[in-house]
Write an enzyme that holds these catalytic residues in place. Structure first.
Site, PDB file in Angstrom:
ATOM      1  N   PRO B 639       0.808  -1.223   0.000  1.00  0.00           N
ATOM      2  CG  PRO B 639      -0.725  -1.522   1.721  1.00  0.00           C
ATOM      3  CD  PRO B 639       0.537  -2.092   1.146  1.00  0.00           C
ATOM      4  CD  GLU B 712       1.621   2.791 -18.116  1.00  0.00           C
ATOM      5  OE1 GLU B 712       1.651   3.262 -19.245  1.00  0.00           O
ATOM      6  OE2 GLU B 712       1.802   1.579 -17.877  1.00  0.00           O
TER       7      GLU B 712
END
Lengths: 227, 746
Positions: B639, B712
């Protein structure tokens, strides 16, 4: 390429590069295990034993002598007067922690501390630093003990690719010393000379907020010798 | 298998090296006797070299060689086969191969000298004469070169059509939006300029330290250029100072460095200047996107038309694929038409830049959706929910583990979206106009081929290898986590090695594929390694697992195999190896190309951005003050690094929305904004607080880890969300990026 090609490097680096160069053999790239060797390199530099050049670098007939202290170690160099402080560090002293991002003083990746102030080392000719005290990213940790700003950058993930990081950290150390860290907006403003294309800015602000409240031992100790 | 590491916010394993200056980037591999190279760039964009005077440069102190098209060694034109593990070229021309000039900034000479300063000075002494022609720089000037490519470089269809778009757009009962959106040339500008150190060992062995997102690709292209076998070329790149796509292809400077090293018979370093990075390593092509929408009053889309025009260079085709990668996957509409048109101009080759296609494509589509929301007087989130696509619009297959509705809901809640006043210019913070905008993000789940090797040593340490890359994405860290978890070895005992062509095959670090691809290869290599340990154990009379069916034995706990049917029976890695007298055991995996049979799901990630901007109406400079982004990317391996990827994507998206533009000088075609003072990337003061959240569940249809990459997706939709917030704040719809203050002064 032979082992002797790398004799100018500190031993642990040489070992690393020898591994890289071992023709035909699988390379063992375990870069994160190199951290201690890095600290070792700094210690070597502090003892004044670090060789000053990777290989004999021609300085030309117009060469100028300059003596300066880098990370606590006095260095006398014979330099082409066109050599920037950044290139002297990277290409002559093998201190490649300071980065070249633009060579125009526009990105801050080359930030080092000169007499306690942060400067863009790419915009400064090395020969103008006679007698100066230069601290680079390699000079911030004390042995294996990271500077609080370095630790905070790891904890808060204040970097991604790591290329702007040495400049960000040197800049942050100075920013804290300057007292320009009263609130987030002030940190953002005074850290805006250091570009980070990965966009780690929120994490850099968090790291500086964490580090600013801690004692800054390494910097104080090293700068205490500055008159 | 107990989950002890995957999903944990582990600090970067390479963090210490990066904060101490110990991480070595490509320009920092200094060998004894190293020479330095400096480039001479073309000052015209079209024409021929008529003369080059190199006498002064050759006579300058310290100069070893001046290479031009007249004396450069003739190399072979590489033809890499990317689909089968080959490299990538966006400039399909060996540098210095002839006198033709196709774009400004093309390399016309290379000076090699004993120091950087002497090389740079000597390069300034090279005099080049040209027969210059007026360059074609835009689609109007290059109209004769117009064409519609059927496919992009990855074999994806670029022209799409379903349903009757024309009929819906002509239906007077429907609400229509038709607008043209433009994005400028954007340049990646990673902080590390591309650099290559090349050294030959004799005539036929080459070592290249290259700033690359694809060591195996560089190896392939460089080997082909010099007529060598791949095994004769070693490419090493343990750290990359950012890439964002511009270090995926092999660019001319890498070949030039190797060429120069061969000529001068010494190691040569060639570092690109920031200036050269504006033509030497690609850019995102400018786009003109006409979007037309037709919707009924309830918000349901009846048609989407998305026509895209982009530019390419004379030296290789590149399609940005804006339409197919945004409109082609995003909403449920009975009629969709996507067209992609290319023009060939005298500008350096474009390349993939973070979310090529999706990034500019979602900007246009998501701004058009926002315009439609005002026309319908409908909340922008509600409009998107009304058109949610459960199935892929063109493939009629369900998306696997799509949790976009949850992303909208969580984002709206965290942002406080329900407090938004729908009318433009309705929200203020003192004298400042406040605008709230949102947009959808999307990026496909790509998976490529990879091999991995895992070795477990008797001392409990493990080494896992794949020739993948860490561009700052956290690859070193997450692959160490995945290795530790799948092998059942503590994190600190695992070394993950990447960034060398000597390692098992790794694909380009692009298309956000690495986590799924390399992670799966590691998973398989760990299984292979366990199978060997199991085979040793069940045949070992002293093992508690002796005689068991190998299928009944599996990793039971870190460092331990156990019987699934009789959990009391276990044996440790260390004991199995000790009794077998083995120092280590090795497992490996070779992931084959996907089977021809298409999976029953589409793998695509989605997310949502919610953005607040504040604008002083007197000086309409846009400040993004707050962003909430929620992404659905399956299993998050780490995370901490995942959040950083989303933050970085959003901040790059803010740069795209408000600051970034590469401007070319019309008479010469040279980039005018060719340094970091003129090409503005976001600085710390431009970056708001960004909250990033993840929703959804592991996508086990996609791979055994359940992860879809997220390098992305963060940038997709981000510029649209900013632009939509600017409209909400000001009532002004700026449709050509970047939204600079002058465009809001009208």
């Amino acid at each position: 390429m032979t082992d002797s090609d790398f004799q100018s490097l500190p031993p642990t680096r040489r070992d690393f590069l020898r591994q890289l160069a071992a023709a035909g053999a699988a390379v063992t790239l375990a870069p994160y295990f190199l951290a201690p060797s890095f600290a070792e390199a700094r210690e070597t530099a502090a003892a004044g034993a670090m060789e000053t050049a990777l290989s004999p670098v021609p300085a030309g007939p117009e060469a100028v002598d300059v003596t300066l202290t880098i990370n606590g170690a006095k260095q006398t160099l014979k330099l082409d007067p066109r050599v920037s402080l950044l290139d002297a560090l990277r290409e002559r002293l093998n201190l490649t922690g300071s980065k070249k991002g633009c060579d125009h003083g526009q990105c801050g990746a080359c930030t080092v501390l000169v007499n306690g102030r942060r400067i863009n080392s790419c915009l400064s000719l090395a020969v103008t630093h006679e007698g100066d005290e230069v601290i680079t990213i390699e000079g911030l940790a004390q042995g294996n003990e990271l500077h609080p700003v370095q630790s905070a950058f790891i904890k808060h993930d204040g970097f991604q690719c790591g290329y702007c990081t040495p400049g960000q950290i040197c800049s942050a150390v100075a920013c804290i010393a300057e007292g320009h860290t009263k609130h987030d907006d002030e940190i953002r403003e005074w850290m805006s000379g250091n570009l980070c294309r990965c966009g780690a800015y929120p994490n850099i602000v968090a790291a500086i907020n964490e580090a600013k409240g801690q004692p800054q031992p390494a910097l104080k100790r090293q700068l205490s010798s500055v008159s | 298998m107990t989950n002890t590491l995957v999903g944990k916010p582990v600090d970067r394993v390479d963090g210490r090296l990066k904060v101490t200056g110990g991480a070595r980037y490509s320009a920092e591999f200094n060998a004894a006797g190293l020479l330095h190279a400096a480039l001479v760039l073309s000052t015209v964009s079209k024409g021929k070299i008529t003369a080059i005077d190199t006498a002064a440069a050759e006579a300058a102190p310290g100069v070893r060689s001046v290479l031009t098209h007249r004396n450069a060694p003739k190399l072979k034109e590489p033809k890499p086969d990317f689909a089968n593990g080959g490299g990538i070229r966006n400039e399909e021309r060996i540098p210095l191969s002839d006198d033709k000039i196709g774009y400004g900034g093309q390399y016309v000479a290379l000076v090699v000298a004993d120091t950087f300063e002497r090389a740079a000075h000597a390069a300034s002494l090279v005099r080049v004469s040209y027969a210059a022609e007026p360059p074609e720089l835009n689609k109007e000037q290059a109209s004769a070169t117009k064409r519609k490519p059927k496919e992009n470089d990855q074999g994806e269809k670029t022209q799409l059509k379903k349903g009757d778009v024309a009929a819906a757009l002509a239906d007077a009962s429907l609400v229509k939006i038709e607008a043209t959106y433009e994005t400028p040339t954007e340049t990646h500008n990673p902080m590390e300029p591309s650099a290559t150190v090349a050294m030959w060992e004799g005539e036929d062995r080459l070592v290249v330290f290259d700033a690359t997102q694809y060591v195996k690709g560089t190896q392939d292209v460089v080997a082909q250029a010099f007529g060598l076998q791949r095994a004769q070329v070693r490419v090493i790149c343990p750290f990359v100072g950012g890439g964002f796509g511009c270090k995926g292809a092999v660019w001319p400077h890498t070949i030039l460095a190797a060429m120069a090293a061969k000529v001068v018979k010494a190691p040569v370093k060639l570092s690109l200047s920031r200036h050269a990075m504006f033509s030497g390593t690609g850019h995102r092509t400018p786009t003109t996107q006409k979007v037309a929408l037709a919707a009924s009053r309830d918000g349901k889309l009846h048609a989407i038309r998305h026509h895209v025009e982009t530019l390419m260079s004379p030296f290789g085709e590149f399609v940005e694929t804006c339409g197919a990668r945004s409109t082609g996957v995003m909403y449920a509409s009975p009629a969709i038409e996507v067209e992609e048109t290319l023009y060939e101009v005298n500008v350096a080759p474009p390349t993939f830049m973070r979310a090529p296609g999706e990034c500019p494509g979602t900007y246009a589509l998501e701004c058009a959706l926002d315009e439609l929301s005002y026309a319908l007087k409908m909340d922008p989130v509600a409009l998107r929910l009304a058109n949610h696509a459960d199935n892929h619009p063109f493939k009629n297959k369900p998306f696997s583990a799509k949790h976009l509705k949850e992303a909208y809901a969580l984002g709206a809640e965290k942002f406080g979206w329900s407090r938004r006043k729908p009318e433009p210019r309705a929200m203020r913070d003192g004298p400042l106009l406040v605008g709230w905008g949102m947009a959808t993000a999307t990026y496909p789940g790509y998976k490529m081929n990879a091999e991995a090797k895992a070795r477990l040593n008797a001392d409990g340490t493990a080494r896992v290898q794949c020739a993948t890359h860490d561009l700052g994405t956290g690859a070193y860290t997450i692959f160490t986590q995945i290795s530790a978890q799948t092998l059942g070895v503590p994190l600190e005992k695992v070394t993950f090695e990447l960034g060398s062509s000597d390692l098992p095959f790794g694909p380009v670090a692009g298309g956000s594929n690495s986590t799924a691809t390399v992670g799966s290869a590691i998973y398989d290599a760990a299984q292979d390694l366990h199978n060997q340990l199991i085979a040793l154990a069940v045949l070992d009379p002293q093992s508690p697992l002796r005689g068991l069916n190998p299928g009944d034995v599996a990793l039971a706990a870190p460092g331990q195999l156990g019987s699934k049917s009789q959990p009391a029976k276990t044996d440790s890695f260390a004991e199995i190896l000790r009794r077998a007298g083995k120092e280590f055991v090795e497992g490996e995996a070779r992931m084959k190309p996907e089977s021809k049979e298409a999976p029953p799901f589409e793998f695509q990630s989605f997310g949502a951005h919610f953005v607040e901007v504040k604008i002083d109406p007197a000086v309409p400079r846009v400040q993004v003050s707050r962003v909430v982004s929620v992404m659905n990317c399956g299993q998050i391996i780490n995370p901490k690094t995942a959040r950083s990827q989303v933050l970085g994507g959003v901040i790059m998206g803010i740069g795209m929305a408000l600051e970034e533009e590469t401007v070319y000088d019309p008479p010469t075609g040279l980039p005018v904004t060719r340094n970091l003072a003129d090409y503005h990337v976001p600085v710390n003061a431009d970056a708001p607080s960004v909250e990033a959240y993840f929703v959804g569940e592991p996508d086990y249809h996609f791979n055994p880890l359940g992860a879809r990459g997220l390098g992305e997706i963060g940038i997709t939709g981000a510029a649209a969300a900013v632009a939509n917030a600017v409209f909400h704040a000001t009532g002004q719809r700026v449709r050509d990026l970047p939204i600079t203050p002058d465009k809001l002064l009208i």
